[in-house]
Design a protein around this motif. Structure first.
Motif, PDB file in Angstrom:
ATOM      1  N   HIS A  76       0.857  -1.186   0.000  1.00 61.63           N
ATOM      2  CA  HIS A  76       0.000   0.000   0.000  1.00 61.63           C
ATOM      3  C   HIS A  76       0.889   1.229   0.000  1.00 61.63           C
ATOM      4  O   HIS A  76       1.712   1.401   0.896  1.00 61.63           O
ATOM      5  N   GLN A 133     -14.958   0.859   3.187  1.00 63.58           N
ATOM      6  CA  GLN A 133     -13.829   1.542   2.553  1.00 63.58           C
ATOM      7  C   GLN A 133     -14.139   1.650   1.067  1.00 63.58           C
ATOM      8  O   GLN A 133     -14.609   0.668   0.478  1.00 63.58           O
ATOM      9  N   GLU A 158      -7.522   3.197  -3.604  1.00 65.35           N
ATOM     10  CA  GLU A 158      -8.498   3.090  -2.521  1.00 65.35           C
ATOM     11  C   GLU A 158      -8.190   4.142  -1.469  1.00 65.35           C
ATOM     12  O   GLU A 158      -7.150   4.789  -1.509  1.00 65.35           O
ATOM     13  N   GLU A 202      -2.872   0.345  -4.020  1.00 62.69           N
ATOM     14  CA  GLU A 202      -2.543  -1.007  -3.559  1.00 62.69           C
ATOM     15  C   GLU A 202      -1.970  -1.789  -4.726  1.00 62.69           C
ATOM     16  O   GLU A 202      -2.636  -1.974  -5.744  1.00 62.69           O
TER      17      GLU A 202
END
Ligand code: ZN
Ligand code: MN
Length: 493
Positions: A16, A95, A131, A161
């Motif tokens: 990430h 999320q 994200e 990601e």
């Protein structure tokens, strides 16, 4: 130990990366690190009813740039999905992520090790998607209070990601991949990759392929979390491989016999410990986010990203070798220090026309000085033209390498030019005619040495050089050796 040969380690990574934007992914809150808790929030990022997210174009632009650099396929259509789970630091209860139609997939990154710690390999990228980040839970951080607190400043920060295929075969290789990925991201300027501040986080999936008389058997896959440095990743993987082998010997459990397990790395104890069982993706009840429009990506946008890439580390390594005649290891060392240091090196190499000398000075003197001072090249007191001036003086035999190191140290301390530092150290430019005259004088005073030199006994020249250096510390021993030999041979004493 037979463990080294009895199994192969299979490693895939999930990285990430926090993208370097001013504001969050779906609102205008600042992403600045270190602000007082809960001062960078708004109705959108804390999920108040009725608040509507709007995508940050810059975040998408940085993600696209990275995906192109990772040689990913970029679909023309991508959308946002809600990943539903409950956690105190996730106020919306979901999320915003990308599920079945990520913004990029099927890329790769070439890795190699200049010292041969692992074979050259292309690590395939399964997908890279955008994200938002969750908030941060802090436990027992206030002295005297046993409590948990939530900071939502990080909530909604853009993350890319990056998921690899299980292509790595040793902990060293995993570390090599991460090092190369970080370098690439830094060259692209898409992230500061600061692991301490959480800008780069790594999870690893690992299992073993064990050789048995009946064929190769795969052990259950374990996901490792909580690794706070590349070194920790390497150690956690090494520990986990050996642990899985012991479990295999004891239980004979294969992949599929038990659910996928998540283990956390305990850096103090240097062990992994079991955590909760990992959710299956169906547990997240993904569905398209109804508040966000899908994103369409045009070939023109992809082409624009390609134009913006600039020279990437792999291409730079080979160009430095061919342009400046330096070896692969040196090119690797220089490129790994970042774009600014490479620019500095190139300026010195071009100005002196001697890439090898410039490269040696960068690695031995400049980089050591930077390390000693915990400094980056942008703050280094010796500019590239100043170092080039010094190296040119060495090239012209005005000073020898040893004296040049003293001058260099003085240039750092006084933040001055090479000629000023030489003047400060009393190093005068040595006049060739005077040097020849000095050599003549010394030879006249040492007829025995002259006789030896004529007979080809070159040993005698050492003592003569010593005498010359005593008379004038600035003269170059290599040059006066030549003069002594020429004079002795020509008998012009
Ligand atoms: Zn916000
Ligand atoms: Mn994620």
């Amino acid at each position: 130990m037979m463990a080294d040969t009895a199994y192969e380690v299979i490693i895939g990574l999930e990285v990430h990366v926090q993208l370097q934007t001013q504001s969050k992914l779906f609102c205008r809150c600042s992403t600045r690190f270190g602000a007082p808790p809960n001062t960078q929030t708004c109705p959108v990022c804390i999920g108040l009813p009725g608040a509507l997210p709007v995508m940050n174009e810059e975040a998408f632009r940085l993600a696209l740039l990275t995906a192109v650099a990772l040689e990913c396929e970029i679909p023309s259509f991508t959308k946002w999905d809600r990943k539903n789970y409950y956690y105190p630091d996730l106020p919306k209860g979901y999320q915003i992520s990308q599920f079945d139609l990520p913004m990029s997939c099927h890329g790769g990154l070439e890795i190699s090790d200049a010292k041969g710690a692992f074979p050259d390999r292309r690590v395939r990228i399964l997908r890279a998607h955008l994200e938002e980040d969750a908030g941060k839970s802090m436990h027992d951080e206030v002295a005297g209070k046993a409590d948990s607190r939530i900071d939502l400043n990080r909530t909604g920060t853009p993350l890319l990601e990056i998921v690899t295929e299980p292509d790595m075969r040793s902990p060293q290789e995993a570390k090599g991949f991460l090092t190369e990925l970080k370098l690439l991201l830094t060259y692209l300027g898409v992230s500061d990759c600061n692991m301490q501040e959480g800008s780069l986080r790594v999870d690893a999936n690992v299992n073993l392929h064990v050789s048995t008389p009946g064929g190769v058997v795969a052990t259950p896959i374990v996901e490792i979390k909580n690794m706070n440095s590349f070194r920790a990743v390497e150690r956690a993987l090494a520990y986990e491989a050996e642990r899985q082998y012991q479990v295999w010997l004891e239980t004979g459990r294969k992949k599929g016999d038990v659910p996928k397990q998540t283990r956390g790395w305990d850096d103090q104890a240097q062990v992994t410990r079991g955590q909760r069982h990992k959710e299956e993706s169906s547990d997240y009840r993904y569905f398209p986010d109804p508040d966000l429009v899908p994103v369409r990506v045009t070939p023109a946008q992809i082409e624009e990203a390609r134009q913006r890439l600039g020279e990437l580390p792999a291409a730079l390594r080979s160009r430095l070798q061919s342009d400046y005649g330096i070896d692969a290891y040196s090119a690797d060392v220089l490129v790994n220090q970042g774009r600014l240091l490479v620019q500095y090196f190139e300026a010195v190499a071009q100005s002196t026309g001697d890439g090898k000398r410039a490269s040696n000075w960068m690695q031995q003197d400049v980089m050591r000085s930077l390390n000693e001072r915990s400094m980056v090249i942008g703050d280094f007191p010796v500019s590239a033209p100043a170092l080039a001036e010094l190296l040119s003086a060495v090239q012209r035999d005005e000073i020898d390498n040893t004296r040049a190191k003293d001058v260099f140290a003085r240039m750092i301390d006084d933040r001055c030019s090479a000629s000023d530092a030489m003047a400060a150290l009393g190093i005068a430019k040595v006049d060739e005619a005077q040097t020849v005259e000095l050599c003549r004088e010394i030879l006249r005073a040492n007829p025995k040495a002259v006789a030896d030199l004529k007979e080809g006994k070159q040993k005698a020249v050492g003592a003569l050089i010593g005498q010359a250096k005593q008379r004038n510390a600035n003269i170059n021993p290599g040059r006066i050796k030549e003069i002594f030999l020429d004079l002795a041979r020509s008998e012009q004493i």
